[in-house]
Design a protein around this motif. Structure first.
Motif, PDB file in Angstrom:
ATOM      1  N   SER A  29     -65.938  16.544 -20.108  1.00  0.00           N
ATOM      2  CA  SER A  29     -64.773  16.230 -19.937  1.00  0.00           C
ATOM      3  C   SER A  29     -63.957  17.500 -20.538  1.00  0.00           C
ATOM      4  O   SER A  29     -64.248  18.331 -21.252  1.00  0.00           O
ATOM      5  N   LEU A  70     -65.615   9.507 -23.992  1.00  0.00           N
ATOM      6  CA  LEU A  70     -65.238  10.412 -22.888  1.00  0.00           C
ATOM      7  C   LEU A  70     -66.716  10.927 -22.599  1.00  0.00           C
ATOM      8  O   LEU A  70     -67.620  10.806 -23.351  1.00  0.00           O
ATOM      9  N   ARG A  76     -57.995   4.272 -23.756  1.00  0.00           N
ATOM     10  CA  ARG A  76     -59.127   4.457 -24.428  1.00  0.00           C
ATOM     11  C   ARG A  76     -59.100   4.801 -25.925  1.00  0.00           C
ATOM     12  O   ARG A  76     -60.176   4.718 -26.649  1.00  0.00           O
ATOM     13  N   ALA A  77     -58.007   5.045 -26.396  1.00  0.00           N
ATOM     14  CA  ALA A  77     -57.691   5.396 -27.589  1.00  0.00           C
ATOM     15  C   ALA A  77     -57.575   4.320 -28.610  1.00  0.00           C
ATOM     16  O   ALA A  77     -57.548   4.718 -29.969  1.00  0.00           O
ATOM     17  N   ALA A 125     -63.448   9.238 -30.743  1.00  0.00           N
ATOM     18  CA  ALA A 125     -62.590   9.476 -29.296  1.00  0.00           C
ATOM     19  C   ALA A 125     -63.380  10.092 -28.428  1.00  0.00           C
ATOM     20  O   ALA A 125     -63.473   9.833 -27.225  1.00  0.00           O
ATOM     21  N   HIS A 130     -55.853   7.710 -21.050  1.00  0.00           N
ATOM     22  CA  HIS A 130     -56.146   8.033 -22.471  1.00  0.00           C
ATOM     23  C   HIS A 130     -55.868   7.290 -23.430  1.00  0.00           C
ATOM     24  O   HIS A 130     -56.348   7.171 -24.742  1.00  0.00           O
ATOM     25  N   SER A 159     -53.871  10.415 -29.227  1.00  0.00           N
ATOM     26  CA  SER A 159     -53.379   9.131 -28.948  1.00  0.00           C
ATOM     27  C   SER A 159     -54.239   8.263 -29.852  1.00  0.00           C
ATOM     28  O   SER A 159     -53.272   7.209 -30.304  1.00  0.00           O
ATOM     29  N   ALA A 160     -55.416   8.384 -30.101  1.00  0.00           N
ATOM     30  CA  ALA A 160     -56.046   7.575 -31.206  1.00  0.00           C
ATOM     31  C   ALA A 160     -55.575   7.725 -32.656  1.00  0.00           C
ATOM     32  O   ALA A 160     -55.130   6.607 -33.439  1.00  0.00           O
ATOM     33  N   ALA A 176     -58.228  16.418 -21.693  1.00  0.00           N
ATOM     34  CA  ALA A 176     -58.864  14.997 -21.833  1.00  0.00           C
ATOM     35  C   ALA A 176     -59.057  14.419 -23.152  1.00  0.00           C
ATOM     36  O   ALA A 176     -58.585  13.603 -23.847  1.00  0.00           O
ATOM     37  N   LYS A 177     -59.944  15.432 -23.839  1.00  0.00           N
ATOM     38  CA  LYS A 177     -60.508  15.193 -25.316  1.00  0.00           C
ATOM     39  C   LYS A 177     -59.347  15.318 -26.121  1.00  0.00           C
ATOM     40  O   LYS A 177     -59.177  14.440 -27.055  1.00  0.00           O
ATOM     41  N   GLU A 230     -56.098  14.819 -25.720  1.00  0.00           N
ATOM     42  CA  GLU A 230     -55.146  13.679 -25.518  1.00  0.00           C
ATOM     43  C   GLU A 230     -55.558  12.414 -25.881  1.00  0.00           C
ATOM     44  O   GLU A 230     -55.057  11.765 -26.574  1.00  0.00           O
ATOM     45  N   THR A 231     -56.900  12.081 -25.816  1.00  0.00           N
ATOM     46  CA  THR A 231     -57.441  11.187 -26.201  1.00  0.00           C
ATOM     47  C   THR A 231     -57.618  10.892 -27.619  1.00  0.00           C
ATOM     48  O   THR A 231     -57.373   9.776 -28.429  1.00  0.00           O
TER      49      THR A 231
END
Length: 418
Positions: free
Chosen positions: A346, A342, A211-212, A338, A208, A357-358, A350-351, A353-354
């Motif tokens: 999802s 995904l 991806r961010a 973000a 994640h 992180s972004a 997961a959404k 966290e991504t």
């Protein structure tokens, strides 16, 4: 059998072709680094030289003008300038783009010559390609060497640069240019440059967080653009006051153009300070000054026309705290981008966290930019301009998380109803 015949019969176990290729490659990288430094320095010094030629009020000789131009080039590369008790460490970010772009273009011309076969790699360095290491070190060292020579040449002039700062600043610009050229040439495929490092990052860095990165950069760009828009609005609404300051200076047309260019070079710095004001941490234009949502205390300002856009001293209109909605809206952009990396179905975790992180990536980028945007523009009161980078990073992180959280929650609820 003679000694010469025995020497000729000795089998060659090395790779002479590699040795022949590496030498010219290192030399080409060194020449590219030095030429990039000289070209960017001439580009930055050219306006000063043209102003000296065109202005009838010029009283200095051309070597002094070239020295000032070269010092400004060092300032654009992150060096600190000194003139008597005054220190200039405020890096004009738009001017820094000149050496970065020139050096990146020069580095790309060398990077495209790298071997496309199976290059040799360094052991213990994540499998880094040896030719990449040679090119990077040669280019960076030659670029920094020019910076050191320029600083030494101007060391006895009234305006001179710090020698350690000149070396470190130019080395950083050279290294960043090489890295940028490698990213462009290899299209971000780190595994082809350093497979060991790529495997390490893939196994140790959470997915994640990887991806961010792109959504986080979008968020940082959104906050910066909001600050830039606010700065331009303030300039447009204060054109009358700015014009009167130009008239008070009484500069000739050449000097006015040169002054306008100098102010334009710090426009990204001002945009970041405006972003800090929107985030609630405010900014200052020297020691003891502060401009916040509720009050403006700019203090005594130098006669720079662009400062006419600064709010007049005193309390500001109520409700300006609503400008914080712009960083929150930028957080919504982060959350939306973000979600785009995904799958629609999802999990909420997961959404979240991504997106979180972004937001962290965006806040870190903005904090670094804010640290680079501040500095000194003279002595005494002008020794500290800018915004508190750490406080700004913490505030904007919270605002981005708020906007991203709203978007993620709404999107997840909407997906759950389908």
């Amino acid at each position: 059998m003679s000694l010469f015949e025995r020497v000729r019969r000795v089998p060659v176990t090395g790779a002479p072709s590699d040795a022949l290729v590496d030498g010219p490659l290192r030399l080409g990288a060194a020449l590219a680094g030095a030429s990039a430094a000289l070209v960017s320095m001439l580009v930055i010094a050219l306006p000063e030289i043209l102003a000296w030629v065109a202005s009838p009020q010029s009283t200095v000789e051309w070597p002094r003008v070239l020295s000032v131009g070269s010092c400004i080039w060092l300032l654009a590369n992150g060096a600190r300038l000194s003139s008597g008790p005054a220190t200039i460490s405020l890096t004009p970010l738009l001017l820094t783009a000149v050496p970065l772009v020139v050096a990146t273009m020069a580095a790309r011309r060398v990077v495209v010559q790298l071997d496309t076969g199976r290059p040799r790699r360094l052991k213990g360095w994540g499998g880094l390609r040896r030719d990449v290491a040679d090119v990077g070190l040669s280019f960076t060292a030659s670029y920094a060497a020019v910076g050191l020579l320029v600083a030494l040449a101007a060391a006895r002039d009234p305006l001179h640069a710090s020698l350690p700062g000149s070396v470190v600043g130019t080395a950083v610009v050279g290294a960043v240019s090489v890295l940028t050229a490698l990213v462009i040439e290899f299209r971000g495929q780190l595994g082809s440059v350093a497979p060991g490092l790529a495997d390490f990052l893939e196994t140790r860095v959470p997915v994640h967080l990887r991806r961010a990165v792109v959504p986080g950069l979008w968020g940082a760009a959104a906050v910066f653009c909001a600050g830039l828009a606010l700065s331009l609005v303030m300039v447009v609404t204060s054109l009358g006051r700015i014009g009167r300051l130009y008239d008070a200076l009484g500069a000739d047309p050449v000097g006015a153009v040169l002054l306008s260019l100098g102010q334009l070079m710090v426009l990204p710095n001002v945009a970041l300070w405006a972003a800090s004001w929107m985030a609630g941490t405010g900014f200052g234009l020297g020691a003891g000054s502060a401009i916040t949502w509720s009050h403006s205390n700019p203090g005594l300002l130098p006669l720079i026309p662009g400062l006419g856009a600064v709010p007049a001293p005193g309390p500001l209109p109520a409700g300006l705290w609503l400008s914080v909605l712009l960083p929150v809206a930028a957080g919504g952009v982060v959350g939306w981008r973000a979600l785009g990396v995904l799958a629609r179905l999802s999990s909420w975790r997961a959404k979240a966290e991504t997106a979180a992180s972004a937001c962290l990536v965006a806040a870190l980028v903005l904090t670094l930019m804010m640290a680079l945007a501040g500095g000194s523009l003279g002595a005494a009161r002008l020794s500290g301009l800018g915004a508190p980078s750490l406080a700004f990073g913490a505030a904007v992180l919270g605002e981005l998380l708020l906007g991203a959280g709203v978007v993620v929650c709404l999107s997840h609820l909407r997906a759950g109803r389908r």
